[in-house]
Enzyme design. Structure first.
Site, PDB file in Angstrom:
ATOM      1  N   ASP A  20      -0.203  -7.673   1.456  1.00 25.22           N
ATOM      2  CA  ASP A  20       0.273  -6.285   1.508  1.00 25.22           C
ATOM      3  C   ASP A  20       1.803  -6.276   1.607  1.00 25.22           C
ATOM      4  OD1 ASP A  20       0.425  -3.560   1.701  1.00 25.22           O
ATOM      5  OD2 ASP A  20      -0.404  -3.431   3.729  1.00 25.22           O
TER       6      ASP A  20
ATOM      7  N   HIS B  86       0.821  -1.227   0.000  1.00 26.20           N
ATOM      8  CA  HIS B  86       0.000   0.000   0.000  1.00 26.20           C
ATOM      9  C   HIS B  86       0.848   1.268   0.000  1.00 26.20           C
ATOM     10  CE1 HIS B  86       0.478  -0.190   4.501  1.00 26.20           C
ATOM     11  NE2 HIS B  86       0.533   1.119   4.333  1.00 26.20           N
TER      12      HIS B  86
ATOM     13  N   SER C 261       4.013   2.529   8.374  1.00 29.06           N
ATOM     14  CA  SER C 261       3.675   1.547   7.347  1.00 29.06           C
ATOM     15  C   SER C 261       4.908   1.055   6.606  1.00 29.06           C
ATOM     16  CB  SER C 261       2.723   2.167   6.325  1.00 29.06           C
ATOM     17  OG  SER C 261       1.393   1.918   6.666  1.00 29.06           O
TER      18      SER C 261
END
Length: 322
Positions: A164, A112, A257
Site C-alpha cells: 500500500d 489506496h 491515510s
C-alpha cells in the site's frame, strides 16, 4: 582528437573497460545530484473518502504542538474541484489523505489514496497543499501544487492492502526552506520492535467526529508481527502494526491515510488501515524500509533531464564500442 585517434586503436576489451568506467562515473554523479542533501539516516487504510465497512481509513486522542519539526515533512493531498477552488472559505474541506515530501517534486503516500475502485485516479483530479499546518487556513507560505503523475506500486492489493504505497510527481517544485517544508529522511534499517514512534495528520479528533484543523500527533509503540497477526491474519510482510496498549483510544483515524509514522524523526511507516470500531486494535502501516528499492527507482532520478542524460549516455557508449 589525439584521444579519439588512440581510442580507435584500442582493443575491444579495453574499449569495454573504458565504457564501464565512464558509466560508473555517471551513475555516481547521478546519485550525488539526486541525493545531494543525503536524506537517509540510521536509526492508518485511513482515508477520509473511504466507505469500507470492514476497515476505516482513520488520529484520535492526539495532541497538538506549535513545533514544525515534523509538520514540515507533511502535505495534504486533496481533490481538485473547480467549484470549491473558487471559494476561499472552503479551503481544506477537500482533504483526503496525508503525504510525505521525498523531494521538491515527489510525494510519498498510500496507494489506496490514489485509486477509485480498481483504477488509479487521474493526476488532474488531485492537488497537493504544502506549508499549511492548519488544514483550513491558507497562510502566505502555503503552496498549492498540481499533480503531473500518479504512481502506484504494481503489486498493490486493494483487498489486503499489501504494498500500500504510491507516489505523486508534481508539475512544479515545492520550495524547501527547512522551516515550513523539507525532505523527509528515509530509514536505512527496518523498524525496531517496542520502539516509540509518532504519527501525524489531520484525521478526525474522535470516533465519527470531524477532521482536525491542526496537525495532531499521537505516540505509538511498534508491536511484534506475531502479536499483530492475531488480529490481522493477512498482515503479511512489509507491514508494521503499532498502537498504545495503555491508551488504545490514541490511534489513527479517517483523514490520516497516507501520512507518516516517524521513529526518531525518520519516516518509518505510511498510515494504511485499521479495523472499524475496534479501537483497542493496533493500526497497520506500510513498512517504508521494505520498499526503498521501489521508491528509489520511481522518485527523484526519474525526472526528465536524467532520462535525457541516460539516453545520451547510451548513445555515447554505442558510438565508443563501434
Amino acid at each position: 582528437m589525439k584521444f579519439l585517434s588512440n581510442y580507435f586503436k584500442m582493443s575491444v576489451k579495453l574499449k569495454i573497460i573504458l565504457c564501464f568506467c565512464f558509466l560508473s562515473l555517471f551513475v555516481e554523479i547521478s546519485k550525488v545530484n539526486c541525493n545531494s542533501n543525503n536524506n537517509t539516516v540510521k536509526i492508518h487504510s485511513l482515508s477520509s473518502k473511504t466507505n469500507s465497512r470492514d476497515t476505516i481509513h482513520r488520529i484520535i486522542g492526539g495532541y497538538r504542538t506549535d513545533e514544525l519539526s515534523l509538520a514540515k515533512f507533511l502535505v495534504s493531498i486533496r481533490t481538485k474541484s473547480i467549484f470549491l477552488d473558487l471559494f476561499p472559505s472552503y479551503f481544506g474541506t477537500d482533504h483526503i489523505c496525508g503525504g510525505s515530501i521525498l523531494n521538491s517534486q515527489m510525494i510519498l503516500t498510500a496507494a489506496h489514496c490514489l485509486v477509485e475502485g480498481e483504477e488509479a485516479v487521474t493526476p488532474s483530479s488531485l492537488k497537493v497543499v504544502a506549508k499549511t499546518p492548519k488544514r483550513l487556513n491558507k497562510v502566505p507560505q502555503t503552496e498549492i501544487l498540481a499533480v503531473k503523475k500518479v504512481l502506484i506500486h504494481p503489486l498493490y492489493d486493494a483487498k489486503d492492502f499489501h504494498n500500500d504505497i504510491g507516489l505523486l510527481k508534481l508539475k512544479d517544485e515545492i520550495t524547501l526552506d527547512g522551516i515550513w517544508a523539507e525532505k523527509t529522511r528515509l530509514p536505512n534499517m527496518g523498524p525496531i520492535i517496542h520502539s516509540k514512534c509518532t504519527v501525524i495528520g489531520w484525521g478526525c479528533m474522535f470516533e465519527g467526529g470531524p477532521l482536525s484543523n491542526d496537525i495532531l500527533y499521537v505516540d505509538v509503540i511498534i508491536y511484534e508481527p506475531s502479536f499483530c497477526e492475531t488480529y490481522f491474519p493477512a498482515l503479511g510482510e512489509k507491514k508494521i502494526c503499532a498502537a498504545d496498549k495503555d491508551s488504545p483510544e490514541m490511534n489513527v483515524c479517517p483523514g490520516d491515510s497516507g501520512g507518516p509514522l516517524f521513529c526518531n524523526d525518520v519516516l518509518t511507516g505510511i498510515v494504511s488501515y485499521k479495523h472499524d470500531g475496534e479501537e483497542e486494535l493496533p493500526a497497520v502501516y506500510t513498512d517504508v524500509f521494505s520498499h526503498l528499492d521501489w521508491i528509489d527507482r520511481n522518485s527523484g532520478c526519474e525526472l526528465y533531464f536524467v532520462c535525457v542524460w541516460t539516453w545520451l549516455i547510451d548513445l555515447i557508449l554505442v558510438v565508443l564500442l563501434i
